[in-house]
Design a protein around this motif. Structure first.
Motif, PDB file in Angstrom:
ATOM      1  N   GLN A   1       0.831  -1.204   0.000  1.00  0.00           N
ATOM      2  CA  GLN A   1       0.000   0.000   0.000  1.00  0.00           C
ATOM      3  C   GLN A   1       0.867   1.256   0.000  1.00  0.00           C
ATOM      4  O   GLN A   1       0.647   2.184  -0.795  1.00  0.00           O
ATOM      5  CB  GLN A   1      -0.919  -0.017   1.220  1.00  0.00           C
ATOM      6  N   LEU A   2       1.866   1.289   0.888  1.00  0.00           N
ATOM      7  CA  LEU A   2       2.767   2.441   0.941  1.00  0.00           C
ATOM      8  C   LEU A   2       3.564   2.582  -0.355  1.00  0.00           C
ATOM      9  O   LEU A   2       3.766   3.693  -0.863  1.00  0.00           O
ATOM     10  CB  LEU A   2       3.723   2.305   2.125  1.00  0.00           C
ATOM     11  N   HIS A   3       4.014   1.460  -0.879  1.00  0.00           N
ATOM     12  CA  HIS A   3       4.810   1.495  -2.110  1.00  0.00           C
ATOM     13  C   HIS A   3       3.997   2.086  -3.262  1.00  0.00           C
ATOM     14  O   HIS A   3       4.479   2.968  -3.987  1.00  0.00           O
ATOM     15  CB  HIS A   3       5.275   0.088  -2.463  1.00  0.00           C
ATOM     16  N   SER A   4       2.772   1.614  -3.447  1.00  0.00           N
ATOM     17  CA  SER A   4       1.955   2.119  -4.551  1.00  0.00           C
ATOM     18  C   SER A   4       1.635   3.597  -4.369  1.00  0.00           C
ATOM     19  O   SER A   4       1.600   4.363  -5.345  1.00  0.00           O
ATOM     20  CB  SER A   4       0.660   1.304  -4.658  1.00  0.00           C
ATOM     21  N   LEU A   5       1.438   4.020  -3.121  1.00  0.00           N
ATOM     22  CA  LEU A   5       1.127   5.424  -2.864  1.00  0.00           C
ATOM     23  C   LEU A   5       2.300   6.329  -3.231  1.00  0.00           C
ATOM     24  O   LEU A   5       2.142   7.306  -3.979  1.00  0.00           O
ATOM     25  CB  LEU A   5       0.753   5.598  -1.391  1.00  0.00           C
ATOM     26  N   PHE A   6       3.485   6.005  -2.736  1.00  0.00           N
ATOM     27  CA  PHE A   6       4.639   6.872  -2.980  1.00  0.00           C
ATOM     28  C   PHE A   6       5.205   6.682  -4.387  1.00  0.00           C
ATOM     29  O   PHE A   6       5.798   7.607  -4.947  1.00  0.00           O
ATOM     30  CB  PHE A   6       5.715   6.621  -1.926  1.00  0.00           C
ATOM     31  N   TYR A   7       5.023   5.506  -4.960  1.00  0.00           N
ATOM     32  CA  TYR A   7       5.433   5.312  -6.353  1.00  0.00           C
ATOM     33  C   TYR A   7       4.635   6.223  -7.279  1.00  0.00           C
ATOM     34  O   TYR A   7       5.186   6.862  -8.179  1.00  0.00           O
ATOM     35  CB  TYR A   7       5.245   3.851  -6.743  1.00  0.00           C
ATOM     36  N   LEU A   8       3.328   6.303  -7.040  1.00  0.00           N
ATOM     37  CA  LEU A   8       2.495   7.187  -7.855  1.00  0.00           C
ATOM     38  C   LEU A   8       2.887   8.645  -7.641  1.00  0.00           C
ATOM     39  O   LEU A   8       2.916   9.439  -8.588  1.00  0.00           O
ATOM     40  CB  LEU A   8       1.021   6.972  -7.501  1.00  0.00           C
ATOM     41  N   PHE A   9       3.202   8.987  -6.395  1.00  0.00           N
ATOM     42  CA  PHE A   9       3.616  10.362  -6.099  1.00  0.00           C
ATOM     43  C   PHE A   9       4.893  10.720  -6.857  1.00  0.00           C
ATOM     44  O   PHE A   9       5.026  11.830  -7.394  1.00  0.00           O
ATOM     45  CB  PHE A   9       3.827  10.511  -4.594  1.00  0.00           C
ATOM     46  N   LEU A  10       5.837   9.790  -6.933  1.00  0.00           N
ATOM     47  CA  LEU A  10       7.089  10.055  -7.640  1.00  0.00           C
ATOM     48  C   LEU A  10       6.908  10.050  -9.154  1.00  0.00           C
ATOM     49  O   LEU A  10       7.753  10.587  -9.876  1.00  0.00           O
ATOM     50  CB  LEU A  10       8.135   9.007  -7.239  1.00  0.00           C
ATOM     51  N   CYS A  11       5.819   9.449  -9.628  1.00  0.00           N
ATOM     52  CA  CYS A  11       5.565   9.438 -11.072  1.00  0.00           C
ATOM     53  C   CYS A  11       4.960  10.746 -11.571  1.00  0.00           C
ATOM     54  O   CYS A  11       4.997  11.029 -12.775  1.00  0.00           O
ATOM     55  CB  CYS A  11       4.624   8.287 -11.435  1.00  0.00           C
ATOM     56  N   PHE A  12       4.390  11.534 -10.670  1.00  0.00           N
ATOM     57  CA  PHE A  12       3.732  12.763 -11.092  1.00  0.00           C
ATOM     58  C   PHE A  12       4.664  13.722 -11.832  1.00  0.00           C
ATOM     59  O   PHE A  12       4.267  14.307 -12.847  1.00  0.00           O
ATOM     60  CB  PHE A  12       3.103  13.464  -9.887  1.00  0.00           C
ATOM     61  N   PRO A  13       5.909  13.951 -11.376  1.00  0.00           N
ATOM     62  CA  PRO A  13       6.786  14.852 -12.149  1.00  0.00           C
ATOM     63  C   PRO A  13       7.021  14.379 -13.575  1.00  0.00           C
ATOM     64  O   PRO A  13       7.076  15.189 -14.506  1.00  0.00           O
ATOM     65  CB  PRO A  13       8.086  14.847 -11.337  1.00  0.00           C
ATOM     66  N   VAL A  14       7.133  13.062 -13.764  1.00  0.00           N
ATOM     67  CA  VAL A  14       7.332  12.535 -15.114  1.00  0.00           C
ATOM     68  C   VAL A  14       6.100  12.789 -15.976  1.00  0.00           C
ATOM     69  O   VAL A  14       6.194  13.190 -17.142  1.00  0.00           O
ATOM     70  CB  VAL A  14       7.650  11.028 -15.050  1.00  0.00           C
ATOM     71  N   ILE A  15       4.918  12.570 -15.391  1.00  0.00           N
ATOM     72  CA  ILE A  15       3.681  12.780 -16.138  1.00  0.00           C
ATOM     73  C   ILE A  15       3.519  14.245 -16.514  1.00  0.00           C
ATOM     74  O   ILE A  15       3.167  14.587 -17.649  1.00  0.00           O
ATOM     75  CB  ILE A  15       2.478  12.297 -15.301  1.00  0.00           C
ATOM     76  N   ILE A  16       3.810  15.136 -15.563  1.00  0.00           N
ATOM     77  CA  ILE A  16       3.673  16.569 -15.833  1.00  0.00           C
ATOM     78  C   ILE A  16       4.655  17.015 -16.902  1.00  0.00           C
ATOM     79  O   ILE A  16       4.314  17.774 -17.818  1.00  0.00           O
ATOM     80  CB  ILE A  16       3.878  17.370 -14.534  1.00  0.00           C
ATOM     81  N   SER A  17       5.901  16.542 -16.817  1.00  0.00           N
ATOM     82  CA  SER A  17       6.896  16.931 -17.816  1.00  0.00           C
ATOM     83  C   SER A  17       6.511  16.433 -19.200  1.00  0.00           C
ATOM     84  O   SER A  17       6.715  17.126 -20.201  1.00  0.00           O
ATOM     85  CB  SER A  17       8.272  16.395 -17.418  1.00  0.00           C
ATOM     86  N   LEU A  18       5.930  15.243 -19.279  1.00  0.00           N
ATOM     87  CA  LEU A  18       5.514  14.724 -20.574  1.00  0.00           C
ATOM     88  C   LEU A  18       4.341  15.520 -21.128  1.00  0.00           C
ATOM     89  O   LEU A  18       4.263  15.772 -22.336  1.00  0.00           O
ATOM     90  CB  LEU A  18       5.141  13.248 -20.452  1.00  0.00           C
ATOM     91  N   ARG A  19       3.428  15.937 -20.264  1.00  0.00           N
ATOM     92  CA  ARG A  19       2.300  16.761 -20.715  1.00  0.00           C
ATOM     93  C   ARG A  19       2.802  18.073 -21.300  1.00  0.00           C
ATOM     94  O   ARG A  19       2.340  18.523 -22.347  1.00  0.00           O
ATOM     95  CB  ARG A  19       1.344  17.039 -19.548  1.00  0.00           C
TER      96      ARG A  19
END
Length: 290
Positions: free
Chosen positions: A266-284
């Motif tokens: 649960q913790l891993h999926s939560l913080f993994y998604l949080f760390l993916c946000f910069p990549v998603i924003i940069s790609l947008r």
């Protein structure tokens, strides 16, 4: 009594539609092009309830009789509801000193609930049906609003139920307890994210080639988080200078290790998604989606 009223109203409407709202061949032929264009059905053979008020330069008596029956039913119902409303208010005002505070609050809550249950169908159902049935008598075209009328009629049942739940304190408490239950929210989250993942895989446009992967990654991570949350049912217990997490879900039946690994997931999926946000924003930004 309620059974008799339900049967009587059903019989009245059935008889009215069967004998007075009859779809003639001439009226079907007039509506055939619009039926074909809008719904793709044959108006000459499809079952239709129709009120053809005006034909060959004069009014048709049968649909007008059906309209009178409709107005009689609605006006009778509104008259009875008005009389009962006034009677209830008079009774509550006279008996206010004889009722306990709790009983008085309950009676007023019931009255508000009944009032709302009356107003909502009048707005969303009776008024719309009256417009749909009555406007053609005067030759008024309401084709721009016909779809809205159908949708508003279907909105009446959920609005009626929600309004009653919000007005009754015991129901509000029950809803609050259900919403606070992670089984409810977690299960809903699993359904939504599963459906979102399905849309990403099968309905994404071709232009979202790279961004589609990141969207799928986010949806899959949310789905894992939802599943682990629902399976774990973790609860926080604070104690001034300390706190503890306890597993109250199905994970507790599989031992400490399973609960611990589920919590880590649960913790891993939560913080993994949080760390993916910069990549998603940069790609947008890079692809001009912002």
């Amino acid at each position: 009594m309620l059974t008799f009223i339900a049967f009587a109203v059903f019989a009245t409407w059935y008889t009215t539609c069967l004998f007075f709202y009859v779809a003639t061949d001439e009226a079907r032929a007039d509506l055939a092009p619009e039926f074909e264009q809008k719904y793709g059905i044959d108006a000459m053979t499809h079952p239709i309830v129709m009120a053809d008020y005006w034909r060959d330069g004069h009014y048709n008596i049968r649909p007008l009789v059906g309209l009178c029956i409709f107005l009689t039913i609605v006006s009778t119902g509104l008259g009875i509801m008005t009389f009962c409303t006034v009677s209830i208010l008079r009774y509550l005002s006279r008996a206010e000193s004889l009722l306990s505070t709790k009983t008085r609050q309950l009676q007023y809550a019931l009255f508000r609930s009944l009032a709302v249950q009356t107003i909502i169908p009048v707005i969303f159902l009776h008024a719309n049906c009256a417009l749909a049935i009555g406007l053609p008598v005067f030759g008024i075209d309401f084709s721009l609003f016909c779809d809205f009328i159908s949708v508003s009629c279907s909105c009446f049942p959920p609005f009626d139920a929600v309004a009653t739940i919000l007005l009754m304190r015991d129901y509000r408490k029950a809803v609050r307890s259900i919403v606070m239950c992670s089984y409810c929210t977690g299960g809903f989250s699993v359904l939504i994210n599963g459906f979102f993942l399905f849309l990403i895989v099968f309905n994404s446009p071709a232009s979202l080639t790279r961004y589609k992967v990141l969207l799928g990654n986010s949806a899959a991570t949310d789905l894992v988080f939802s599943l682990s949350t629902t399976f774990l049912q973790c609860r926080l217990i604070p104690n001034k200078w300390a706190f503890a997490y306890v597993a109250l879900g199905p994970a507790k039946y599989f031992g400490e290790q399973v609960s611990y690994y589920t919590y880590v997931l649960q913790l891993h999926s939560l913080f993994y998604l949080f760390l993916c946000f910069p990549v998603i924003i940069s790609l947008r930004v890079d692809n001009g989606y912002c």
